[in-house]
Write an enzyme that holds these catalytic residues in place. Structure first.
Site, PDB file in Angstrom:
ATOM      1  N   LYS A  41      12.255  -1.502   1.488  1.00  0.00           N
ATOM      2  CA  LYS A  41      11.602  -2.323   1.280  1.00  0.00           C
ATOM      3  C   LYS A  41      11.786  -3.899   1.005  1.00  0.00           C
ATOM      4  CE  LYS A  41       8.330   1.433   0.858  1.00  0.00           C
ATOM      5  NZ  LYS A  41       9.018   2.374   1.576  1.00  0.00           N
TER       6      LYS A  41
HETATM    7  C1  LIG Z   1       2.504   1.554   0.458  1.00  0.00           C
HETATM    8  C2  LIG Z   1       3.774   2.325   0.301  1.00  0.00           C
HETATM    9  N1  LIG Z   1       3.254   3.270  -0.928  1.00  0.00           N
HETATM   10  C3  LIG Z   1       4.426   3.838  -1.709  1.00  0.00           C
HETATM   11  C4  LIG Z   1       4.941   4.513  -1.060  1.00  0.00           C
HETATM   12  C5  LIG Z   1       6.636   5.250  -1.813  1.00  0.00           C
HETATM   13  O1  LIG Z   1       7.391   4.480  -1.993  1.00  0.00           O
HETATM   14  P1  LIG Z   1       8.992   5.365  -2.375  1.00  0.00           P
HETATM   15  O2  LIG Z   1       9.141   5.924  -1.384  1.00  0.00           O
HETATM   16  O3  LIG Z   1       9.663   4.063  -3.824  1.00  0.00           O
HETATM   17  O4  LIG Z   1       8.430   6.740  -3.922  1.00  0.00           O
HETATM   18  C6  LIG Z   1       5.494   3.119   0.499  1.00  0.00           C
HETATM   19  C7  LIG Z   1       6.934   3.926   0.538  1.00  0.00           C
HETATM   20  O5  LIG Z   1       6.900   4.271   2.259  1.00  0.00           O
HETATM   21  C8  LIG Z   1       4.890   2.907   0.705  1.00  0.00           C
HETATM   22  O6  LIG Z   1       4.937   2.356   2.014  1.00  0.00           O
END
Ligand SMILES: Cc1ncc(COP(=O)(O)O)c(C=O)c1O
Length: 434
Positions: free
Chosen positions: A207
């Site tokens: 991210k």
């Molecule tokens: C659009 C979106 N939502 C949720 C997530 C989930 O994030 P996390 O890995 O921090 O749980 C991601 C991670 O890639 C994502 O790209």
């Protein structure tokens, strides 16, 4: 034909001769400041969010305050991931058995999986040519059971928050913004994550800003904040306010209920405070790089940029353009790769892409952790007339746009030369193929 104009895929010289920079915008910037922030936590021996040696302030708490200021919200609640932030948001809103939540068919699988984790039923909507949820299709998918929409600011760009908020108020729906991929982006001058009842961010390594893992819930609502806090911390055992408040009675009905442990740790908070300071700088570099490339290729006939709901609010994370059909899109992306450009297309993927609903086998087949099949078979759902059906081809527009799209990541660390070589490669391939 000169070696320069001959495509690299056909044996010509590559347009891009510099190595591709991996897409870890904040991750690649980790340096002395992050190191000393971590050392500070260790020197202080203050490693837990809610207590430690006296005279030390929690870094997670400071990060939450600074994040609220940056995004323009009243409350931020740090979590260990965006997945947990989304679950906290659904739980805080009281969404559960019997409820449907609309989610786009183009997002990381987690956005949809969290709905099932909260024991509600996902309803998967189309994306439009912005590759974000299509407000027209949201309206078609609303039923008497719909309680909320998870809108995803996908691949760095904002959803059409004006249309989404209008629909939400017309049908009395809650809005959760999934800002995992677009931290720092905005819509009409207001930061993403401050429009809906709740926002959820990710600080996973891929991210814009990162500590390897991490997440954040944002909200302007005191009650929703309390409930998200309660859930993320096993019924708010350690909620702030000093020892006299711990294990004390709920201040109102619905404040305290059994929860989980989704807390952020202090080392993560310390790193993220430094990364937050880098956020605007990273975005302005990505925006600069993206606009430099776009300007150089804007007149190519047959190449159509992804539509932006608000160009000024784009984080610049990725350049996406559409070509006329999936076949040429696949060939175009392959030719760009041969030119030394890290381009990708959705075409002919041999591995499942967890960002596209048609690969979400666990949802399409309604697989659940326990055999009785809740939430799909839950009495609360059935007695409300609930009956959801999924199939890989149920959202043809989404698949059509994705199959015609070429994606090129825009690392903030790219130089002008890198950008110009990318533009040159696109022009070269377009000249041969379009
Ligand atoms: C659009 C979106 N939502 C949720 C997530 C989930 O994030 P996390 O890995 O921090 O749980 C991601 C991670 O890639 C994502 O790209």
């Amino acid at each position: 034909m000169s070696l320069k104009s001959k495509l690299a895929i056909d044996g010509g010289a590559k347009a891009k001769t510099t190595p591709n920079i991996p897409m870890y915008p904040g991750g690649l910037e980790i340096g002395e400041e992050e190191k000393s922030a971590v050392m500070q936590v260790l020197d202080d021996k203050y490693l837990f969010r809610y207590y430690g040696p006296s005279g030390v302030e929690s870094k997670v708490k400071l990060f939450e305050e600074e994040f609220s200021e940056k995004i323009g919200v009243k409350h931020s609640l740090a979590t260990n991931s965006c997945t947990s932030a989304l679950i906290c948001s659904l739980v805080a809103l009281g969404i559960g058995p019997g409820d449907e939540v609309i989610v786009p068919g183009y997002t990381f699988f987690a956005s949809c999986a969290t709905i099932v984790a909260a024991r509600a039923v996902p309803v998967i909507a189309e994306v439009d040519d912005s590759l974000t949820i299509d407000p027209v299709d949201i309206e078609k998918k609303i039923t008497p059971r719909t309680k909320a929409i998870i809108v995803v600011h996908m691949r760095g760009v904002p959803c059409d928050m004006a249309k989404i908020l209008t629909l939400a108020s017309k049908y009395n729906l809650k809005v959760i913004e999934d800002v995992a991929q677009s931290a720092g982006g905005s819509f009409k001058g207001t930061r993403l994550g401050s429009f809906g009842e709740m926002g959820a961010f990710s600080f996973q390594y891929h991210k814009i800003i990162t500590a390897g893992e991490g997440g954040m819930v944002t909200t302007n609502d005191n009650l929703l904040y309390d409930r998200a806090m309660s859930y993320h911390d096993t019924a708010a055992c350690w909620r702030p306010g000093g020892p006299e408040k711990r294990f004390s009675k709920a201040r109102y009905s619905g404040e305290l209920f059994p929860g989980v442990n989704y807390r952020m740790n202090e080392i993560t908070g310390a790193i993220l405070r430094v990364q937050l300071n880098r956020l605007d700088g990273l975005i302005s570099k990505m925006r600069y790089n993206k606009s430099r490339i776009k300007k150089a290729i804007e007149n190519i006939p047959g190449l159509e940029f992804r539509r932006l709901n608000d160009a000024a609010g784009d984080t610049g994370l990725v350049l996406i353009f559409f070509l006329s059909d999936p076949e040429i899109t696949g060939r175009f992306a392959d030719a760009l790769k041969a030119e030394g450009i890290a381009a990708s297309s959705m075409h002919n993927k041999s591995v499942p892409d967890w960002h596209i609903y048609s690969y979400w086998e666990m949802i399409l087949n309604k697989w659940t952790a326990t055999q009785e099949g809740c939430p799909y078979t839950c009495d609360y759902y059935l007695k409300e007339g609930g009956k959801v059906n999924y199939s890989p081809d149920m959202n043809p527009n989404t698949l059509q746009y994705l199959h015609r799209s070429v994606h090129i990541d825009i690392p903030p660390q790219m130089t002008e030369d890198d950008c110009d070589m990318i533009s040159e490669g696109i022009l070269k391939v377009a000249n041969a193929y379009l």
